[in-house]
Motif scaffolding. Sequence first.
Motif, mmCIF file in Angstrom:
data_model
loop_
_atom_site.group_PDB
_atom_site.id
_atom_site.type_symbol
_atom_site.label_atom_id
_atom_site.label_comp_id
_atom_site.label_asym_id
_atom_site.label_seq_id
_atom_site.Cartn_x
_atom_site.Cartn_y
_atom_site.Cartn_z
ATOM 1 N N VAL A 2 -4.784 -9.462 1.455
ATOM 2 C CA VAL A 2 -5.902 -8.978 0.635
ATOM 3 C C VAL A 2 -5.446 -7.791 -0.214
ATOM 4 N N ALA A 3 -4.674 -6.884 0.383
ATOM 5 C CA ALA A 3 -4.173 -5.717 -0.351
ATOM 6 C C ALA A 3 -3.253 -6.135 -1.484
ATOM 7 N N PHE A 4 -2.345 -7.061 -1.187
ATOM 8 C CA PHE A 4 -1.438 -7.548 -2.230
ATOM 9 C C PHE A 4 -2.218 -8.250 -3.331
ATOM 10 N N ALA A 5 -3.191 -9.072 -2.937
ATOM 11 C CA ALA A 5 -3.990 -9.802 -3.918
ATOM 12 C C ALA A 5 -4.781 -8.852 -4.809
ATOM 13 N N ALA A 6 -5.329 -7.796 -4.229
ATOM 14 C CA ALA A 6 -6.112 -6.840 -5.016
ATOM 15 C C ALA A 6 -5.231 -6.144 -6.045
ATOM 16 N N ALA A 7 -4.037 -5.707 -5.635
ATOM 17 C CA ALA A 7 -3.128 -5.047 -6.571
ATOM 18 C C ALA A 7 -2.684 -6.009 -7.665
ATOM 19 N N THR A 8 -2.414 -7.256 -7.290
ATOM 20 C CA THR A 8 -1.990 -8.261 -8.263
ATOM 21 C C THR A 8 -3.093 -8.529 -9.283
ATOM 22 N N ALA A 9 -4.316 -8.712 -8.798
ATOM 23 C CA ALA A 9 -5.433 -8.987 -9.705
ATOM 24 C C ALA A 9 -5.672 -7.815 -10.652
ATOM 25 N N GLU A 24 5.421 -3.482 -26.265
ATOM 26 C CA GLU A 24 4.715 -4.487 -25.478
ATOM 27 C C GLU A 24 5.489 -4.861 -24.223
ATOM 28 N N ALA A 25 6.778 -5.113 -24.374
ATOM 29 C CA ALA A 25 7.601 -5.445 -23.215
ATOM 30 C C ALA A 25 7.687 -4.268 -22.252
ATOM 31 N N GLY A 26 7.812 -3.055 -22.820
ATOM 32 C CA GLY A 26 7.882 -1.869 -21.971
ATOM 33 C C GLY A 26 6.608 -1.653 -21.178
ATOM 34 N N THR A 27 5.465 -1.962 -21.788
ATOM 35 C CA THR A 27 4.189 -1.836 -21.085
ATOM 36 C C THR A 27 4.121 -2.806 -19.912
ATOM 37 N N ALA A 28 4.530 -4.056 -20.154
ATOM 38 C CA ALA A 28 4.510 -5.056 -19.087
ATOM 39 C C ALA A 28 5.449 -4.669 -17.941
ATOM 40 N N VAL A 29 6.620 -4.167 -18.281
ATOM 41 C CA VAL A 29 7.588 -3.772 -17.250
ATOM 42 C C VAL A 29 7.069 -2.571 -16.458
ATOM 43 N N ALA A 30 6.444 -1.611 -17.149
ATOM 44 C CA ALA A 30 5.888 -0.450 -16.451
ATOM 45 C C ALA A 30 4.769 -0.858 -15.510
ATOM 46 N N LEU A 31 3.915 -1.769 -15.948
ATOM 47 C CA LEU A 31 2.846 -2.259 -15.079
ATOM 48 C C LEU A 31 3.428 -2.974 -13.864
ATOM 49 N N LYS A 32 4.464 -3.762 -14.098
ATOM 50 C CA LYS A 32 5.037 -4.557 -13.009
ATOM 51 C C LYS A 32 5.767 -3.688 -11.982
ATOM 52 N N LEU A 73 2.282 0.946 -6.948
ATOM 53 C CA LEU A 73 1.409 2.091 -6.705
ATOM 54 C C LEU A 73 0.006 1.627 -6.312
ATOM 55 N N ALA A 74 -0.519 0.642 -7.032
ATOM 56 C CA ALA A 74 -1.835 0.102 -6.686
ATOM 57 C C ALA A 74 -1.824 -0.513 -5.296
ATOM 58 N N ALA A 75 -0.737 -1.200 -4.960
ATOM 59 C CA ALA A 75 -0.619 -1.806 -3.631
ATOM 60 C C ALA A 75 -0.613 -0.741 -2.543
ATOM 61 N N PHE A 76 0.079 0.367 -2.797
ATOM 62 C CA PHE A 76 0.119 1.455 -1.818
ATOM 63 C C PHE A 76 -1.271 2.060 -1.617
#
Length: 323
Positions: free
Chosen positions: A69-76, A237-245, A251-254
């Motif tokens: 659930v935690a992983f799914a929430a961060a992914t979503a 755009e690519a940098g934004t995607a990489v930073a989010l990933k 961080l969101a998962a933690f």
Amino acid sequence: MADMHALLSAFAPIWMLTAAGYAVGRSGLLGAQAEAVLGRFVFHVAMPAALFGMVSRSRPAGFGHLPVVAFAAATALVSGLGYVVARRFFGRGRADGAISGMASGYVNSANLGIPVAVQVLGDASFVAQVILFQVLLVSPVILTLLDSGTRAADGPGGGRPGGGLRRMLTMPVRNPVIMASLLGVAVSATGLRLPAALTHSCDLLGAAAVPTALVTLGLSLHGGPARGTGRVAGRAEAGTAVALKTLAQPLAAFLVAGPLLGLPDHQVLAVVLCSALPTAQNAFVYAREYGLDTGLARDSVVASTVVSMATLSFAAWALGPAR
């Protein structure tokens, strides 16, 4: 030192196969259509075989467990953010936005997640649940967005009343990735024992999916602009995607696994570690198959694979038992 050596060993095949693809493309050994042919082979043949074999042998009973659930929430959260940013700030359409969301939150859980988990966590049981979550829940959402976002270019039926609903209802039949996953679920749910010759054949064919996808990714690094709209993804755009990933998702998962759900330390580590994995090459495969701009997916896969070396090492050091 041992952990870093194991991490490098896990990443090395990705870099080497991508480099091999680049070398093959530069030499012209396989001809001008190699990238297109190999890309179709991965999407329509090898990847469905791999997914069918994996899902048919699985028992996805762990989806309700809190770490998933935690992983799914961060992914979503992060995938949705990547989609919104692509639409609002970079002018992407629905289909390209789906690729951006995938680049921001779809992790390389199989060929990289398993060896990393075995080394750092001691087993890959949680990674197996992550793989199933992405295959059975995330991929259909992304493919639905891709299908609906590109239907106007598909000719008859795409723009007629009811055409969108008809395409959505028939997509599992038309999409080999979803069809293979659904067949695997059916076999798993019924407990059907398949002939050994069939399962072995699927395993052999499925084993070609990852290396061929990486070689195809390498081919795309040579020979002109990325395929699709003709608009190669910009650095921002690519940098934004990489930073989010590589930063926002772990961080969101933690935050979800730790302060919000209060999971034990070893489960927090598992969730964060899997969230810190780089973008899966599936993003590039999907973008290529749907005729979209492959620049963002390609650059995100390559760059996040490099950056995630640091984030994975930090996560293992900061949250691991020996620190």
